[in-house]
Write an enzyme that holds these catalytic residues in place. Structure first.
Site, short mmCIF file in Angstrom:
data_model
loop_
_atom_site.label_atom_id
_atom_site.label_comp_id
_atom_site.label_asym_id
_atom_site.label_seq_id
_atom_site.Cartn_x
_atom_site.Cartn_y
_atom_site.Cartn_z
CG ASP A 243 -2.17 -0.87 0.95
OD1 ASP A 243 -2.19 -1.35 0.10
OD2 ASP A 243 -2.88 -1.01 2.10
CE LYS A 265 -6.47 -0.87 -1.15
NZ LYS A 265 -7.36 -0.92 0.23
CG MET A 378 -8.55 6.56 6.71
SD MET A 378 -9.46 5.10 5.88
CE MET A 378 -9.49 3.98 7.32
N1 SAH Z 1 -3.81 -0.63 8.90
C1 SAH Z 1 -3.66 0.66 9.15
C2 SAH Z 1 -4.60 1.43 8.92
C3 SAH Z 1 -5.07 1.82 7.64
S1 SAH Z 1 -6.12 2.87 7.20
C4 SAH Z 1 -3.09 0.51 10.80
O1 SAH Z 1 -3.30 -0.45 11.59
O2 SAH Z 1 -2.59 1.50 11.19
C5 SAH Z 1 -4.98 4.48 7.05
C6 SAH Z 1 -5.17 5.45 8.20
O3 SAH Z 1 -4.31 4.75 9.09
C7 SAH Z 1 -4.58 6.69 7.74
O4 SAH Z 1 -5.52 7.43 7.31
C8 SAH Z 1 -4.20 7.22 9.00
O5 SAH Z 1 -5.23 7.77 9.57
C9 SAH Z 1 -3.87 5.89 9.82
N2 SAH Z 1 -2.20 5.82 9.72
C10 SAH Z 1 -1.77 4.93 9.22
N3 SAH Z 1 -0.21 5.02 9.30
C11 SAH Z 1 0.11 6.22 10.05
C12 SAH Z 1 0.88 7.01 10.71
N4 SAH Z 1 2.29 6.61 10.33
N5 SAH Z 1 0.55 7.91 11.49
C13 SAH Z 1 -0.43 8.31 11.70
N6 SAH Z 1 -1.52 7.69 11.21
C14 SAH Z 1 -1.47 6.61 10.46
#
Ligand code: SAH
Length: 459
Positions: A243, A265, A378
């Protein structure tokens, strides 16, 4: 079923046969195949019995049966071909605790001996409860013809090979190996080991060549927050489908020869359709590749994991999940805070700011209560919507809210604000990286000076 078939352990156990004629001989021929401790009590034993006794294969008591002869016997056969004598000896043996069979007397027998097809250690027992001995013989003949005479040998060789065969995973793979071994009737005693080794190698390499999919959590960004399993998967992958949110430093860890494909994405973003991603995953796995589907954070959190699993299952592709550290865990650690705290909140919610249909709806009333803690993924675009909903449902405008951008990455930023100020703070901060909005959590006091600085430079 009046008689229940069982296989009785007779190794070293006493079995006593009373009688020395044809009926006794027929039973003894069968019993001599076992490892039982045999005793024959007969006043007029047939010459075969005398020979067997001389060879040490059984103990002969050359007289009519007396009390005490069947002590400790597990099984007893009355085979005198004389009803009165059989009834007498059966009674004695019965009193001494043995299970008693009277030859050709189903009615008074406690057990019966089935017709047998012997391919030791494979034994087929056929019983008709005395109803149709002719039928039993016909079935026995049929099975005798069907089973290879080498079956016993094969089973013994197979047994000795079992530990080696454990190199194949338990279940279908191992069953297929054994099925081929027995179906092909390939064992001949001398080169059995070599033949089996070759067959095992064939199955092992077929197994190794079979594609599979690992759905791997890449963590929030810091490569040191990868699990050892994720590292191993990246080391071994033929194809990595990642991703957009997966940090470049992590992609660098993939095997040099691996094909790297972007699923392009971000979260629920639209760029490559989910169907196209599913197709990508499945087609590579079907070509025999070890596919690592790399997702940011933990793959089970807002990762559309189920759709990809279903695609694998629909195509019969093996899959497994390697969990990762979700970004909220890294973000809360950056705040020096804990998600749950005694006396404050006994639960924490992971919610999404928007879903495929737009801004996501939640139980705003509950979320608006004092002390609630939620990690909003998100949530950047939907911040104003969330703020409005919570205030409308009675949340205190001074509720602490913290935004963490790029959690665990070198460019991590922390914005400490309140619900009332979430917008315009967020818009003014002009965040470009992934960010989480924490409702009900502020950075720990010790961190506040640094936060203040961040806040000032951000706005
Ligand atoms: N599976 C991922 C989430 C995917 S949805 C997890 O467990 O973290 C994508 C969202 O994750 C982003 O829009 C943001 O809100 C959050 N996100 C992912 N990586 C991040 C990071 N390093 N710092 C802050 N938010 C993060």
């Amino acid at each position: 079923m009046k008689h229940f078939p069982i296989f009785m352990a007779l190794e070293g156990r006493r079995v006593v046969v009373s009688g020395g004629g044809e009926a006794a001989l027929a039973k003894l021929r069968l019993l001599l195949k076992t490892e039982a401790n045999l005793t024959v009590v007969a006043s007029d034993p047939a010459p075969e019995i005398v020979t067997w006794a001389a060879e040490g294969r059984l103990t002969l008591i050359a007289r009519a049966m007396e009390a005490g002869d069947a002590v400790c016997a597990r099984l007893f056969y009355a085979a005198n071909e004389d009803d009165a004598e059989d009834a007498r000896v059966a009674d004695l043996a019965n009193r001494e605790g043995a299970l008693v069979n009277i030859v050709d007397n189903l009615e008074d027998s406690q057990f019966i001996t089935p017709a047998m097809v012997d391919r030791d250690p494979v034994v087929v027992a056929i019983g008709t409860e005395g109803a149709a001995p002719v039928l039993a013989r016909a079935i026995k003949k049929d099975i005798e013809e069907r089973l290879s005479p080498r079956l016993g040998l094969m089973a013994r060789i197979g047994k000795a090979f079992r530990t080696k065969a454990e190199a194949l995973p338990f279940g279908v793979k191992r069953r297929e190996f054994w099925a081929e071994y027995y179906a092909k009737d390939i064992a001949t005693s001398e080169d059995a080991e070599t033949t089996l080794d070759a067959l095992l190698d064939k199955h092992l390499s077929a197994h190794a060549k079979e594609g599979r999919v690992e759905l791997v959590g890449a963590g929030p960004g810091d490569p040191e927050l990868l699990t050892l399993k994720a590292r191993k998967a990246l080391d071994e992958a033929d194809v990595v489908i990642y991703d957009r949110l997966v940090a470049p430093e992590i992609l660098e860890l993939a095997r040099r020869e691996a094909i790297m494909l972007s699923a392009g994405k971000e979260g629920f973003g639209p760029s490559v359709t989910q169907d196209a991603i599913n197709e990508m995953i499945v087609s590579h796995a079907r070509n025999g590749s070890h596919v690592v589907r790399l997702k940011s954070g933990d793959p089970t959190v807002f990762g559309r994991l189920d759709e990809e699993i279903e695609a694998c299952e629909a195509s019969g592709v093996a899959w497994s999940i390697v969990p990762g550290i979700t970004s909220a865990s890294a973000a809360v650690a950056a705040l020096g805070q804990s998600f749950t705290k005694r006396g404050r909140n006994s639960g924490v919610r992971f919610i999404t700011g928007h879903d495929t249909k737009g801004f996501a709806d939640h139980d705003w009333k509950t979320l608006a209560r004092a002390g609630e803690v939620a990690a909003i993924y998100m949530g950047k675009k939907s911040a104003r919507f969330i703020q409005g909903r919570l205030l409308m449902h009675g949340a205190d405008a001074l509720t602490q809210v913290t935004v963490i951008e790029n959690a665990s990455r070198p460019d991590q930023r922390i914005l400490a604000t309140t619900l009332g100020e979430l917008e315009p703070t967020l818009t003014q901060a002009n965040l470009t990286g992934p960010a989480l909005v924490f409702l009900g959590l502020a950075p720990r006091a010790a961190l506040n000076a640094a936060q203040q600085h961040e806040l000032e430079t951000a706005i």
